[in-house]
Design a protein around this motif. Structure first.
Motif, mmCIF file in Angstrom:
data_model
loop_
_atom_site.group_PDB
_atom_site.id
_atom_site.type_symbol
_atom_site.label_atom_id
_atom_site.label_comp_id
_atom_site.label_asym_id
_atom_site.label_seq_id
_atom_site.Cartn_x
_atom_site.Cartn_y
_atom_site.Cartn_z
ATOM 1 N N ILE A 12 0.847 -1.186 0.000
ATOM 2 C CA ILE A 12 0.000 0.000 0.000
ATOM 3 C C ILE A 12 0.888 1.244 0.000
ATOM 4 O O ILE A 12 1.775 1.374 0.841
ATOM 5 C CB ILE A 12 -0.933 0.027 1.221
ATOM 6 N N THR A 13 0.616 2.149 -0.956
ATOM 7 C CA THR A 13 1.407 3.382 -1.020
ATOM 8 C C THR A 13 0.532 4.625 -1.039
ATOM 9 O O THR A 13 1.031 5.717 -1.302
ATOM 10 C CB THR A 13 2.309 3.373 -2.282
ATOM 11 N N GLY A 14 -0.747 4.475 -0.745
ATOM 12 C CA GLY A 14 -1.650 5.619 -0.759
ATOM 13 C C GLY A 14 -2.165 5.979 0.623
ATOM 14 O O GLY A 14 -2.661 5.117 1.358
ATOM 15 N N PHE A 15 -2.038 7.236 0.993
ATOM 16 C CA PHE A 15 -2.492 7.695 2.299
ATOM 17 C C PHE A 15 -4.002 7.549 2.472
ATOM 18 O O PHE A 15 -4.491 7.383 3.586
ATOM 19 C CB PHE A 15 -2.115 9.173 2.507
ATOM 20 N N SER A 16 -4.733 7.604 1.362
ATOM 21 C CA SER A 16 -6.195 7.539 1.441
ATOM 22 C C SER A 16 -6.734 6.118 1.411
ATOM 23 O O SER A 16 -7.950 5.919 1.418
ATOM 24 C CB SER A 16 -6.811 8.336 0.287
ATOM 25 N N ASN A 17 -5.845 5.136 1.416
ATOM 26 C CA ASN A 17 -6.276 3.743 1.398
ATOM 27 C C ASN A 17 -7.145 3.428 2.620
ATOM 28 O O ASN A 17 -6.832 3.848 3.742
ATOM 29 C CB ASN A 17 -5.042 2.831 1.374
ATOM 30 N N GLU A 18 -8.232 2.687 2.416
ATOM 31 C CA GLU A 18 -9.171 2.402 3.501
ATOM 32 C C GLU A 18 -8.527 1.574 4.614
ATOM 33 O O GLU A 18 -8.867 1.737 5.791
ATOM 34 C CB GLU A 18 -10.402 1.677 2.954
ATOM 35 N N THR A 19 -7.623 0.676 4.262
ATOM 36 C CA THR A 19 -6.934 -0.119 5.289
ATOM 37 C C THR A 19 -6.063 0.772 6.164
ATOM 38 O O THR A 19 -6.031 0.623 7.395
ATOM 39 C CB THR A 19 -6.072 -1.217 4.637
ATOM 40 N N ALA A 94 4.262 6.184 9.646
ATOM 41 C CA ALA A 94 4.268 7.282 10.618
ATOM 42 C C ALA A 94 2.859 7.808 10.839
ATOM 43 O O ALA A 94 2.470 8.137 11.970
ATOM 44 C CB ALA A 94 5.189 8.402 10.140
ATOM 45 N N LYS A 95 2.087 7.883 9.772
ATOM 46 C CA LYS A 95 0.699 8.333 9.900
ATOM 47 C C LYS A 95 -0.111 7.335 10.711
ATOM 48 O O LYS A 95 -0.964 7.709 11.528
ATOM 49 C CB LYS A 95 0.081 8.510 8.513
ATOM 50 N N ILE A 96 0.138 6.062 10.494
ATOM 51 C CA ILE A 96 -0.595 5.015 11.215
ATOM 52 C C ILE A 96 -0.286 5.058 12.707
ATOM 53 O O ILE A 96 -1.175 4.990 13.551
ATOM 54 C CB ILE A 96 -0.253 3.630 10.630
ATOM 55 N N THR A 97 1.001 5.171 13.054
ATOM 56 C CA THR A 97 1.420 5.091 14.451
ATOM 57 C C THR A 97 1.363 6.423 15.180
ATOM 58 O O THR A 97 1.371 6.461 16.408
ATOM 59 C CB THR A 97 2.855 4.547 14.554
ATOM 60 N N GLY A 98 1.356 7.534 14.406
ATOM 61 C CA GLY A 98 1.364 8.844 15.031
ATOM 62 C C GLY A 98 2.733 9.266 15.519
ATOM 63 O O GLY A 98 2.855 10.213 16.298
ATOM 64 N N LYS A 99 3.787 8.593 15.044
ATOM 65 C CA LYS A 99 5.146 8.925 15.449
ATOM 66 C C LYS A 99 5.955 9.370 14.231
ATOM 67 O O LYS A 99 5.833 8.794 13.147
ATOM 68 C CB LYS A 99 5.820 7.707 16.105
#
Length: 275
Positions: A12-19, A94-99
């Motif tokens: 996955i390389t898209g920030f808007s991906n639903e997963t 980083a977006k997923i983890t917030g770090k």
């Protein structure tokens, strides 16, 4: 933006991906509660989870991570169990983890059963009990302390911080997977405790004796209160023992997690002398 399959990994390389959105949402309590899942980050933590019998349902890998035999074993075990493996960019991780600097690997776990009835009080000589603990860092630290002293787990009484928040999981250093966690109201906990063996020891200033002179017995339930307010008076009164620690400086109390650690090691030493 591309999405494909690479060596049995979903890329996955898209920030808007639903997963990505779904996993990222696990940083919020309401989404964790709705989905029954939580997020944990770091190879060491995920390896400890596996060693304790907990595999993530989904493994998320950074495509710039360094290879590691433990990671290869973890990935193989997840695939064998029917889990998913996702490879993505450091920015998305980083977006997923917030770090800003994620560790290169994260996992999505099914939330653990926190029913008080699942607790086997005879399984360990020491249990930690926290009342209205609000700081997730303190909660995670108490889990880590419980693991260190060979306790059975941590019982969260009344409105406590979420033990499956990213902050609590991180602070536990993997102990969230080794320790039994239960949640209950004070009335539920006290009814359950008095239905069997168990000594309730409260950290208190109310008619308390020195923590080094107290006659501890197993199973011992060490009760600490809210970081700012301490324990309610009737909770202290319900304890079998009320103990205090000397404060020789200007501070009038210890941090809740620190107090739990000091008491836990004192109880451990006292119980070991009896063996």
């Amino acid at each position: 933006m591309t999405e494909g399959q690479t060596t049995n990994r979903r890329r996955i390389t898209g920030f808007s991906n639903e997963t990505v959105k779904a996993i990222r949402s696990l940083r919020d309590k309401k989404h964790r509660k709705a989905s029954g899942r939580f997020l944990a980050e770091g190879l060491r933590l995920l390896t400890d989870a596996r060693a304790s019998g907990h595999l993530p349902e989904t493994l998320v890998l950074s495509d710039t991570r360094d290879p590691h035999p433990l990671l290869a074993e973890l990935e193989s075990a997840i695939r064998a169990a029917g889990g998913a493996v996702i490879e993505t960019t450091p920015d998305i991780l980083a977006k997923i983890t917030g770090k800003d600097n994620p560790q290169g690997v994260a996992g999505v776990f099914a939330e653990l059963d926190t029913a008080l009835t699942r607790i086997d009080r005879a399984a360990a000589p020491i249990w930690l009990v926290a009342q209205a603990l609000r700081d997730p860092g303190n909660l995670g630290t108490m889990l880590r302390t419980a693991d260190a002293v060979g306790a059975g787990g941590l019982i969260l009484v009344d409105d406590c911080a979420d033990p499956f928040s990213a902050e609590a999981v991180r602070a536990s250093m993997g102990a969230v997977f080794t320790q039994r966690i239960a949640r209950a109201s004070w009335e539920e906990f006290l009814h359950w405790l008095r239905a069997g063996e168990g000594q309730l020891v409260a950290a208190s200033l109310r008619d308390a004796i020195s923590y080094r002179e107290a006659p501890y017995t197993a199973p011992c339930f060490i009760l600490v209160g809210n970081e700012s307010r301490g324990l309610p008076g009737d909770y202290e009164t319900a304890a079998d023992l009320r103990v205090t620690m000397p404060m020789k400086g200007r501070a009038d109390s210890l941090n809740a997690a620190v107090a739990a650690a000091v008491l836990a090691y004192e109880v451990l030493a006292a119980l070991e002398k009896e063996i």
